[in-house]
Enzyme design. Structure first.
Site, PDB file in Angstrom:
ATOM      1  N   ALA A  84       0.467  26.729  38.538  1.00 34.66           N
ATOM      2  CA  ALA A  84       0.273  27.241  39.889  1.00 34.66           C
ATOM      3  C   ALA A  84       0.577  26.168  40.925  1.00 34.66           C
ATOM      4  CB  ALA A  84      -1.165  27.742  40.061  1.00 34.66           C
ATOM      5  N   ASP A  85       1.498  26.489  41.829  1.00 31.04           N
ATOM      6  CA  ASP A  85       1.747  25.606  42.965  1.00 31.04           C
ATOM      7  C   ASP A  85       0.524  25.659  43.884  1.00 31.04           C
ATOM      8  OD1 ASP A  85       3.532  24.027  44.782  1.00 31.04           O
ATOM      9  OD2 ASP A  85       3.211  25.780  46.052  1.00 31.04           O
ATOM     10  N   LYS A  86       0.068  24.498  44.339  1.00 28.34           N
ATOM     11  CA  LYS A  86      -1.170  24.470  45.125  1.00 28.34           C
ATOM     12  C   LYS A  86      -1.011  25.067  46.509  1.00 28.34           C
ATOM     13  CE  LYS A  86      -2.286  21.424  47.788  1.00 28.34           C
ATOM     14  NZ  LYS A  86      -2.763  20.777  48.973  1.00 28.34           N
ATOM     15  N   THR A  87      -0.082  24.507  47.294  1.00 24.91           N
ATOM     16  CA  THR A  87       0.022  24.878  48.704  1.00 24.91           C
ATOM     17  C   THR A  87       0.545  26.298  48.863  1.00 24.91           C
ATOM     18  OG1 THR A  87       0.480  22.567  49.239  1.00 24.91           O
ATOM     19  CG2 THR A  87       0.974  24.204  50.928  1.00 24.91           C
ATOM     20  N   THR A  91      -0.427  28.926  47.427  1.00 26.83           N
ATOM     21  CA  THR A  91      -0.703  29.777  46.274  1.00 26.83           C
ATOM     22  C   THR A  91      -2.181  29.722  45.910  1.00 26.83           C
ATOM     23  OG1 THR A  91       1.525  29.388  45.439  1.00 26.83           O
ATOM     24  CG2 THR A  91      -0.085  30.270  43.887  1.00 26.83           C
TER      25      THR A  91
END
Length: 814
Positions: free
Chosen positions: A271-274, A276
């Site tokens: 999972a991409d943090k920013t 998401t």
């Protein structure tokens, strides 16, 4: 990764040059740019400023490839032939920018903090290529201006832009077949080989026994039609399509049908943090003042009064502060007039002549340097001594250690003698439900990975707040530079212990996904930016955000979350697992019928008996086997326990040992019961219309009870309920009515060579054929009791239930 370095893009080269050097080297003017003639000349030399995409295959080629790439389609075609024998921009990187330009590059770099631009050449790190975030004098295509304005010189177009580099990386990614597609291909090959071998043996034995060749060829053709699961591609397609519709109702758009089932096999979610996992919106969460002495929640802080803003000094990254001068007024949030917009001399006054008050904010150091006292109450301020400063700095460091960004504030009439007010802590808040979703995914055997452009300390802090299972020690986090220094094998060995990847680029994200796939994992990748697109396409399932996602990310993804809700992935995984088990239930029903039909004819042939079923009766059974009753098994509602089952391995066969046991058990019961009726009715040694009608009806009723037993692998039909799948009820009812028409209507009696049966015959057949259902119910009952007994014995002993690749339930030590 250690490999041959990719050629530097123009932005990397021109970041080292000043604006004047850039204009000189590119033979352009910093104000007027290129002439029309020169622009046209360069367009001919370098090509249009657009990306090249692969030519789409013609519809005829796609049609032909669908046959030789999918054995099941070949089988369907063969079945049809046998039956007939019987009767589918502008792009630029710019430089030379104006005073106070801030650009949001989060969709390219993953950093949610706007990047402040400059015009000077970058002279640091002379012997290494500048990263995208270090090129402070470059503006990239696809990014957004947050503040200020500027002009620039285009130094690269099309594939030479950073956006183009990402695009090319995405184009090079190979489209992989899903686990379901691989399983179906393998199943089709095995079933076709086995079926044709058995049918060939049956035909040869009949010929050696002296039976007429036309009779044996007719039976062989009928058995081929019945044995080949031509309904399987249809069931899979319909089941996946209904899954897509259900997911659309749950705010998830599936772009490709097989992607639904693949989600049920996912065992790693990157999972991409920013944007998401988080909202990509910096939000104040805590406030600290010396008056209170401890952090307080934001809702305890008081609002700012109405004011008139008379001047503004904007923030810049070198000074790390900004301030405005305001006077009491009635206009909330009034913007300064143009002549007072920037006032370095701090000499502006309000329209009433009041010098106003300076409101100052910035990093902790420049704020404390200008403060001489601190706010205690509305009636008193105290001197800001060393002890007070140490307390403020300690609190700021404490907030920063938790991944929060700290902003200090002060006010006063003299900008060099301010009163310290307090500090606020901000962070990019997680999306609602993310923590619960991560916990549920981890509990179901899915490894969740966070990938971000943040520093490792900040990333780990955010991961802890989001509920990621952080292992003690350095191994829980890997940074982009560390990935660069590893070989592919080293990275594959390391990713098993890592749950956070920090300071990553698009190349690093692809390396991470590839490393997990090399270990046999089925990877889902979530993201919303241009920098996520290559990894989204490389992953087995690419998931893009619908609202905040860029067009490039959506194009590369297999699934789009309409509401940007990470928890929607849970529903998708649940749906994917349910679809796979429904397909297995369909296979159990269809294969048991096929095996029973082949075995029945084979036994009659081996023992020298007349065939118990004629060609038309075999074809009717095939219609029931591939028709509505079979299709309805693919739309069973989602099982509540499906998320308790671990993800399926990529190489796990769709035909598990438990499934084959169910198939063989049901087939034996059907064959034994049908042969008993056949032999019992054939009292005079000759086969009459009544004999074949009794045998035929027995087989069909066995089929209907078998379909009822196949609705679930482990749950009783009584616990599932008889109203949860109305399509199944109508299908079975329609099939039974159709069978009655076949044996009672004169026209169909002639076609199928049947005769009417008595009520006693029907009741006797019903009682006998229900045995296949009751045997399955007994198996499910004792299987459930065994599971409960094991769970009770191991309760509190550190065990958990797991399911092996062959479908068996077992327990392992936690």
């Amino acid at each position: 990764m250690t490999s041959q370095a990719a050629p530097a893009t123009p932005s990397a080269a021109f970041a080292r040059r000043s604006a004047e050097e850039t204009a000189s080297q590119l033979d352009t003017h910093s104000t007027s740019g290129l002439s029309t003639q020169e622009a046209n000349k360069r367009r001919l030399q370098y090509g249009l400023n657009e990306f090249e995409v692969e030519d789409d295959e013609s519809i005829y080629l796609k049609f032909l490839k669908s046959f030789y790439e999918n054995p099941l389609i070949l089988l369907l075609l063969a079945s049809a032939v046998v039956s007939l024998a019987m009767g589918q921009n502008d792009d630029a990187i710019s430089i030379t920018l104006a005073v106070d330009l801030e650009i949001d590059e989060s969709n390219l770099t993953g950093e949610n903090k706007p990047c402040r631009k400059q015009t000077e050449a970058i002279v640091s790190n002379e012997y290494t290529e500048l990263t995208i975030t270090e090129r402070k004098n470059i503006a990239y295509m696809g990014t957004l201006v947050r503040n200020g304005h500027g002009t620039g010189i285009v130094v690269g177009t099309s594939k030479e832009t950073e956006f183009g580099v990402v695009f090319c990386m995405m184009q090079e990614v190979e489209i992989r077949k899903t686990p379901l597609q691989l399983s179906m291909d393998e199943l089709g090959k095995k079933l076709s080989m086995l079926s044709f071998v058995i049918i060939g043996v049956i035909v040869l034995i009949g010929l050696f026994q002296g039976k007429h060749w036309l009779e044996m060829m007719t039976i062989g053709v009928s058995l081929a039609v019945a044995a080949i699961p031509e309904g399987l591609p249809i069931v899979v397609t319909v089941t996946l399509a209904l899954g897509v519709l259900r997911m659309a109702n749950r705010k998830a758009i599936i772009k490709k049908l097989p992607s639904v089932e693949t989600l049920g096999s996912v065992n790693v979610v990157c999972a991409d943090k920013t944007g998401t996992l988080t909202m990509n919106q910096m939000t104040v969460t805590k406030v600290f003042t010396l008056a209170e002495g401890f952090p307080v929640e934001l809702d305890k802080a008081k609002d700012v009064d109405s004011f008139e803003r008379i001047s503004e000094f904007p923030f810049n990254s070198e000074q790390k502060f900004m301030h405005v001068r305001c006077a009491p007024g009635s206009i909330q949030g009034h913007k300064p007039t143009p002549e007072h917009a920037i006032d370095p001399t701090n000499a502006a006054v309000s329209q009433s002549g009041s010098p106003g008050v300076v409101y100052f904010k910035g990093a902790i150091e420049p704020v404390l340097e200008r403060c001489v006292n601190y706010y205690r109450s509305e009636s008193s301020n105290l001197p800001l001594d060393i002890e007070a400063k140490d307390k403020i700095i300690a609190q700021a460091n404490e907030m920063a250690s938790h991944g929060l960004r700290v902003l200090a504030m002060a006010f006063g009439s003299d900008i060099e003698r301010l009163t310290f007010v307090g500090i606020v802590a901000m962070h990019d808040p997680p999306r609602p439900g993310v923590e619960d979703s991560i916990r549920t995914l981890v509990g179901s055997g899915v490894k969740v990975i966070m990938i971000t452009g943040d520093a490792d300390a900040t990333a780990l802090s955010i991961a802890r707040r989001l509920g990621f299972p952080i292992n003690p020690g350095k191994s829980s986090c890997l940074t982009g530079p560390e990935i660069e220094s590893m070989t592919e094998r080293q990275l594959q060995d390391a990713v098993g212990n890592v749950c956070v990847f920090a300071r990553t680029t698009p190349k690093h994200k692809m390396a991470i996904v590839s490393a997990f796939q090399a270990k046999g994992c089925i990877v889902a990748m979530t993201g919303d930016g241009v920098n996520d697109a290559p990894a989204l396409k490389l992953a087995d399932i690419g998931i893009s955000m619908g609202r905040s996602g860029t067009d490039v990310a959506k194009e590369a993804a297999d699934m789009i979350l309409v509401d940007d809700d990470f928890s929607t992935i849970l529903g998708a995984v649940e749906e994917g697992k349910s679809i796979f088990y429904n397909i297995q239930n369909f296979l159990t029903f269809q294969l048991s019928t096929s095996v029973a039909a082949l075995t029945l004819i084979a036994m009659a042939t081996l023992f020298g008996l007349n065939n118990p079923l004629n060609a038309m009766q075999i074809l009717w059974i095939n219609i029931l086997m591939d028709g509505p009753p079979a299709q309805s098994l693919g739309v069973e509602p989602v099982d509540d326990d499906v998320m308790k089952k671990p993800p399926r391995a990529r190489d796990a066969p769709i035909l598990t040992r438990l499934l084959l046991q169910r198939v063989l058990t049901s087939a034996m019961i059907i064959v034994a019961g049908t042969m008993f009726v056949y032999v019992h009715e054939m009292t005079d040694g000759s086969v009459t219309a009544r004999d074949t009608t009794m045998t035929f009806t027995t087989f069909v009723f066995f089929d209907m009870f078998n379909a009822l037993a196949c609705r679930s692998e482990k749950k009783s039909a009584f616990s599932i309920g008889f109203t949860t799948n109305k399509m199944f009820n109508f299908s079975v009812m329609g099939s039974v009515i159709g069978q009655f028409l076949v044996i009672y209507m004169p026209f169909f009696q002639t076609v199928f060579q049947t005769e009417a049966l008595s009520l006693t015959d029907i009741l006797g057949i019903t009682l006998l054929t229900s045995s296949v259902f009751w045997v399955e119910e007994v198996r499910k009952f004792f299987g459930a009791r065994k599971g409960e007994k094991m769970r009770g014995r191991n309760a509190g002993q550190g065990f958990r239930r797991v399911e092996t690749e062959d479908g068996e339930e077992t327990f392992e030590i936690v």
